[in-house]
Design a protein around this motif. Structure first.
Motif, PDB file in Angstrom:
ATOM      1  N   PHE A 315      40.070  66.851  66.410  1.00 13.83           N
ATOM      2  CA  PHE A 315      40.484  67.947  65.593  1.00 13.83           C
ATOM      3  C   PHE A 315      39.385  68.593  64.690  1.00 13.83           C
ATOM      4  N   PRO A 316      38.888  70.072  65.112  1.00 16.15           N
ATOM      5  CA  PRO A 316      37.871  70.359  64.050  1.00 16.15           C
ATOM      6  C   PRO A 316      38.375  71.046  62.763  1.00 16.15           C
ATOM      7  N   VAL A 451      28.127  78.530  56.342  1.00 13.97           N
ATOM      8  CA  VAL A 451      28.085  78.312  57.717  1.00 13.97           C
ATOM      9  C   VAL A 451      26.725  78.851  58.244  1.00 13.97           C
ATOM     10  N   ARG A 452      26.285  80.126  58.229  1.00 15.30           N
ATOM     11  CA  ARG A 452      25.299  80.688  58.551  1.00 15.30           C
ATOM     12  C   ARG A 452      23.739  80.064  57.849  1.00 15.30           C
ATOM     13  N   ALA A 453      24.145  79.836  56.391  1.00 14.64           N
ATOM     14  CA  ALA A 453      22.944  79.220  55.812  1.00 14.64           C
ATOM     15  C   ALA A 453      22.701  77.739  56.178  1.00 14.64           C
ATOM     16  N   VAL A 454      23.799  77.015  56.447  1.00 17.80           N
ATOM     17  CA  VAL A 454      23.521  75.890  56.899  1.00 17.80           C
ATOM     18  C   VAL A 454      22.975  75.623  58.370  1.00 17.80           C
ATOM     19  N   SER A 455      23.414  76.748  59.292  1.00 14.89           N
ATOM     20  CA  SER A 455      22.838  76.780  60.722  1.00 14.89           C
ATOM     21  C   SER A 455      21.317  77.010  60.620  1.00 14.89           C
ATOM     22  N   GLN A 456      20.687  77.733  59.474  1.00 11.76           N
ATOM     23  CA  GLN A 456      19.338  77.714  59.477  1.00 11.76           C
ATOM     24  C   GLN A 456      18.319  77.030  59.095  1.00 11.76           C
ATOM     25  N   LEU A 457      19.147  75.804  58.544  1.00 11.50           N
ATOM     26  CA  LEU A 457      18.338  74.838  57.667  1.00 11.50           C
ATOM     27  C   LEU A 457      17.592  73.895  58.949  1.00 11.50           C
ATOM     28  N   PRO A 458      16.390  73.533  58.586  1.00 11.01           N
ATOM     29  CA  PRO A 458      15.533  72.478  59.627  1.00 11.01           C
ATOM     30  C   PRO A 458      16.437  71.245  59.848  1.00 11.01           C
ATOM     31  N   GLY A 459      16.573  70.655  61.053  1.00 10.32           N
ATOM     32  CA  GLY A 459      17.047  69.269  61.403  1.00 10.32           C
ATOM     33  C   GLY A 459      18.624  69.164  61.367  1.00 10.32           C
ATOM     34  N   VAL A 460      19.221  70.423  61.331  1.00  7.40           N
ATOM     35  CA  VAL A 460      20.656  70.390  61.247  1.00  7.40           C
ATOM     36  C   VAL A 460      21.207  70.554  62.668  1.00  7.40           C
ATOM     37  N   THR A 463      28.357  71.386  63.942  1.00  7.16           N
ATOM     38  CA  THR A 463      29.507  70.772  64.817  1.00  7.16           C
ATOM     39  C   THR A 463      30.300  71.884  65.027  1.00  7.16           C
ATOM     40  N   ILE A 464      30.093  73.093  64.807  1.00  8.79           N
ATOM     41  CA  ILE A 464      30.805  74.334  65.081  1.00  8.79           C
ATOM     42  C   ILE A 464      29.768  75.431  65.082  1.00  8.79           C
ATOM     43  N   PRO A 465      30.183  76.552  65.808  1.00  8.27           N
ATOM     44  CA  PRO A 465      29.027  77.717  66.342  1.00  8.27           C
ATOM     45  C   PRO A 465      28.408  78.279  64.930  1.00  8.27           C
ATOM     46  N   GLY A 466      27.326  78.377  64.801  1.00  4.99           N
ATOM     47  CA  GLY A 466      26.586  78.889  63.583  1.00  4.99           C
ATOM     48  C   GLY A 466      26.722  80.427  63.158  1.00  4.99           C
ATOM     49  N   ASP A 467      27.227  81.186  63.978  1.00 10.75           N
ATOM     50  CA  ASP A 467      27.193  82.533  63.664  1.00 10.75           C
ATOM     51  C   ASP A 467      28.658  82.821  63.002  1.00 10.75           C
ATOM     52  N   ALA A 468      28.555  83.798  62.169  1.00 11.96           N
ATOM     53  CA  ALA A 468      29.721  84.235  61.343  1.00 11.96           C
ATOM     54  C   ALA A 468      31.237  84.559  62.173  1.00 11.96           C
ATOM     55  N   HIS A 469      30.632  85.192  63.191  1.00 12.09           N
ATOM     56  CA  HIS A 469      31.846  85.443  64.110  1.00 12.09           C
ATOM     57  C   HIS A 469      32.460  84.340  64.749  1.00 12.09           C
TER      58      HIS A 469
END
Length: 473
Positions: A315-316, A451-460, A463-469
């Motif tokens: 479950f997400p 979510v966007r800020a986390v997706s842009q971190l190195p080494g991350v 577990t969900i898509p990183g873009d806002a939409h």
């Protein structure tokens, strides 16, 4: 969209031209009913008229020629005063119902089944989790109501299809025929008293979840508050299979998870057990209650325990509600942007340890002082928005703090420190305990930014898509 055939040949007024109202009008019209739509908002009326919907000024319409008034759930039925359309309907002696009542009649006529979920807290997560479990188990299920899609935007009822519907007290108030195959009441605390007048009235509306149930139906009722415990006792007289649910103590007959291990017992015999503690999206006692309810619903519909446990593990979670969005090694990133006050943030802080806590925005009354007993779970705090300096003063020397100002800086700082500290089970947690309006238009946009800020971190690893939409969908 599908036709509502149970009102074929009937004449109805529909008041409220938002999404659910307009969908209901279309369904009724497709089903052969004569419909008159209206709203107190002139722009809403003009928009409906431009879309080709049947619009009539209900002030001038004689309600004595109608079969029912379909009322938007947000319109006052009783308190603080009945809406003028309600007074007209009562004077004419016609029933006042909601779109969910019409939908329930359509579902029953088609042989579909319904899981209906209500309560003060937890109903959205319980609804989403129940739908997820049923779909993962291969059932033909649809999720909607007060969460997600309006009911007449769901797929058309057919025999065997299961509708998992979140129902607010406002919707239940407009469902005189409510009889779900599985009814769920999570908990009750004072809420919406401006609409219901008293806590007694509010509880009485919620209790209607079980009032019409009988043999073959299942009632799942939390008993950890006095209001629900009393409702559960009364529900036993309906003939339904009443299952008590508790997360504060073990039950010899019911479903309980006081320590995070779900146990299903009947007359003292253990029927099933699921360890909820490893479930990434079901952290905390409040989520254990949600899981117990979803388990009970799935079992009532024939899903096996192993299938339920496997689905719960996948479950997400609900977007912006204690939602794990990424990992960096052993460090988890959790989006709890919906925690716009201290009470909401308390659930997240109680659910994790070694927390790298991002908070701030526009503070609510009382600030974060009520959260002081939980500061011991926090490794460091990262402050953003208008509340930053005030919250820093409240925290004082209780734990290390850093005023970051913006969310992207806070996310980067939290990962830096969590990596450096090397604490086991570290969690970078956005649980702001504040409104978002100083920096973002709403908590959803704030959560998407996290979510966007986390997706842009190195080494991350997301577990969900990183873009806002994608985060919203």
């Amino acid at each position: 969209m599908f036709p509502a055939t149970t009102y074929k040949g009937k004449r109805l007024a529909v008041f409220g031209l938002a999404r659910s109202g307009t969908a209901c009008i279309e369904a009724l019209r497709l089903g052969g009913a004569e419909v008159h739509g209206w709203d107190d908002s002139a722009p809403a009326v003009e928009k409906a008229r431009a879309a080709g919907l049947p619009v009539s000024d209900l002030h001038a319409l004689d309600f004595r020629g109608l079969d029912a008034l379909v009322l938007s759930p947000g319109v006052p039925l009783t308190h603080p005063d009945p809406h003028w359309t309600v007074l007209k309907a009562r004077h004419a002696g016609i029933e006042v119902i909601g779109d969910t009542e019409i939908f329930a009649r359509e579902a029953a006529a088609a042989g579909a089944r319904m899981v209906a979920i209500t309560g003060t807290n937890g109903k959205s997560t319980t609804t989403a989790l129940t739908g997820h479990v049923l779909l993962e188990a291969g059932l033909d299920a649809e999720v909607g109501g007060n969460i997600g899609k309006a009911v007449f935007l769901l797929r058309q009822p057919v025999r065997g299809r299961v509708y998992v519907l979140e129902l607010s007290s406002f919707q239940i108030d407009l469902m005189p025929g409510l009889r779900p195959d599985v009814g769920i009441l999570t908990n009750l605390t004072p809420d919406h008293l401006d609409r219901h007048g008293t806590m007694d009235n509010y509880a009485a509306v919620k209790a209607r979840m079980f009032a019409r149930q009988g043999s073959g139906d299942t009632a799942l009722c939390g008993i950890d508050d006095d209001w629900c415990a009393a409702i559960a006792r009364r529900a036993s007289a309906t003939g339904a299979d009443v299952r008590a649910v508790s997360v504060t103590g073990s039950l010899a007959d019911g479903i309980s998870a006081p320590d995070g291990v779900l146990q299903d017992r009947r007359n003292g015999a253990l029927l099933a057990e699921i360890d909820l503690r490893p479930m990434p999206a079901l952290k905390g006692r409040h989520n254990w209650q949600n899981a117990c309810m979803a388990y009970g619903a799935a079992r009532a519909l024939g899903v096996g325990t192993e299938a339920i446990a496997a689905a719960m593990l996948r479950f997400p979670g609900l977007v912006h509600r204690m939602q794990q969005v990424a990992r960096a090694g052993r460090i988890a990133f959790v989006n709890d942007s919906k925690a716009t006050n201290a009470d909401a943030a308390e659930k997240a802080l109680s659910s994790f340890e070694n927390i790298y806590w991002i908070l701030g925005g526009i503070p609510k009354s009382g600030g974060i002082e009520p959260l002081r007993p939980l500061f011991g779970r926090v490794a460091r705090a990262y402050l953003i928005g208008q509340a930053a300096e005030g919250f820093a003063a409240t925290i004082g020397a209780s734990l290390p703090t850093e005023i970051c100002g913006t969310l992207d800086r806070a996310v980067a700082a939290a990962l830096r420190d969590a990596t450096s500290d090397g604490r086991p089970g570290a969690v970078v947690l956005l649980s702001p305990a504040c409104a978002s309006f100083d920096q973002y238009p709403n908590f959803e946009v704030r959560g998407d930014a996290f979510v966007r800020a986390v997706s842009q971190l190195p080494g991350v690893e997301m577990t969900i898509p990183g873009d806002a939409h994608a985060a919203r969908t």
